[in-house]
Design a protein around this motif. Structure first.
Motif, PDB file in Angstrom:
ATOM      1  N   UNK A   1      13.576   1.460   9.189  1.00 25.77           N
ATOM      2  CA  UNK A   1      14.925   1.313   8.680  1.00 25.77           C
ATOM      3  C   UNK A   1      15.138   1.980   7.241  1.00 25.77           C
ATOM      4  N   UNK A   2      14.147   2.806   6.829  1.00 25.96           N
ATOM      5  CA  UNK A   2      14.383   3.566   5.619  1.00 25.96           C
ATOM      6  C   UNK A   2      13.604   5.092   5.767  1.00 25.96           C
ATOM      7  N   UNK A   3      13.776   5.859   4.909  1.00 24.83           N
ATOM      8  CA  UNK A   3      12.997   7.108   4.943  1.00 24.83           C
ATOM      9  C   UNK A   3      12.965   7.662   3.571  1.00 24.83           C
ATOM     10  N   UNK A   4      12.356   8.915   3.550  1.00 24.73           N
ATOM     11  CA  UNK A   4      12.178   9.393   2.292  1.00 24.73           C
ATOM     12  C   UNK A   4      13.672   9.633   1.476  1.00 24.73           C
ATOM     13  N   UNK A   5      14.639  10.012   2.272  1.00 23.57           N
ATOM     14  CA  UNK A   5      15.869  10.117   1.665  1.00 23.57           C
ATOM     15  C   UNK A   5      16.408   8.696   0.939  1.00 23.57           C
ATOM     16  N   UNK A   6      16.234   7.658   1.707  1.00 23.22           N
ATOM     17  CA  UNK A   6      16.384   6.430   1.292  1.00 23.22           C
ATOM     18  C   UNK A   6      15.765   6.196  -0.062  1.00 23.22           C
TER      19      UNK A   6
ATOM     20  N   UNK B   1      15.284  13.624  -4.981  1.00 20.42           N
ATOM     21  CA  UNK B   1      14.555  13.945  -3.650  1.00 20.42           C
ATOM     22  C   UNK B   1      13.453  14.974  -3.833  1.00 20.42           C
ATOM     23  N   UNK B   2      13.509  15.906  -4.819  1.00 18.21           N
ATOM     24  CA  UNK B   2      12.297  16.616  -5.044  1.00 18.21           C
ATOM     25  C   UNK B   2      11.078  15.781  -5.421  1.00 18.21           C
ATOM     26  N   UNK B   3      11.432  14.808  -6.227  1.00 20.45           N
ATOM     27  CA  UNK B   3      10.460  13.944  -6.652  1.00 20.45           C
ATOM     28  C   UNK B   3       9.729  13.290  -5.558  1.00 20.45           C
ATOM     29  N   UNK B   4      10.499  12.724  -4.618  1.00 20.56           N
ATOM     30  CA  UNK B   4       9.851  11.950  -3.525  1.00 20.56           C
ATOM     31  C   UNK B   4       9.373  12.722  -2.538  1.00 20.56           C
ATOM     32  N   UNK B   5       9.876  14.015  -2.207  1.00 22.85           N
ATOM     33  CA  UNK B   5       9.144  14.846  -1.208  1.00 22.85           C
ATOM     34  C   UNK B   5       8.003  15.784  -1.957  1.00 22.85           C
TER      35      UNK B   5
END
Length: 106
Positions: free
Chosen positions: A40-45, A67-71
């Motif tokens: 119930x979560x993803x990279x966008x979360x 998002x750039x940081x997470x991805x």
């Protein structure tokens, strides 16, 4: 972890978060929809949570930068390289999870 001082706990949490990001980066085959179905979560979360944490701290962080940081790269680049079209089975599983969430919150 209650016996730890706030600074140590924060450092440990930050290190665990960075390790989670490295783990996700090393497992690009794990699709966001799979994460949403199972956890119930993803990279966008994670990106949105970073922005919310920044807001709480009075720091400026926009969603695209987070998002750039997470991805580990611009999202559009990650999407073009690694994101696959969701299968009908994945979409059905996602909808089923969302329905269960709605039922449990009613």
């Amino acid at each position: 972890m209650q016996h730890l001082d706030d600074a140590t706990r924060t450092q440990l949490e930050a290190a665990a978060f960075r390790r989670l990001l490295r783990h996700l980066d090393a497992n690009k085959d794990v699709q966001n929809i799979d994460l949403m179905i199972l956890a119930d979560f993803c990279r966008n979360c994670l990106s949105k949570w970073l922005v919310a944490a920044a807001d709480e701290q009075g720091a400026e962080l926009d969603y695209e930068t987070a998002r750039d940081y997470v991805y580990g790269m611009p999202y559009e680049e990650w999407k073009a390289k690694y994101q696959r079209q969701a299968t009908p089975e994945q979409l059905a599983a996602f909808e089923e999870r969302q329905a269960r969430k709605r039922e449990s919150s009613s």
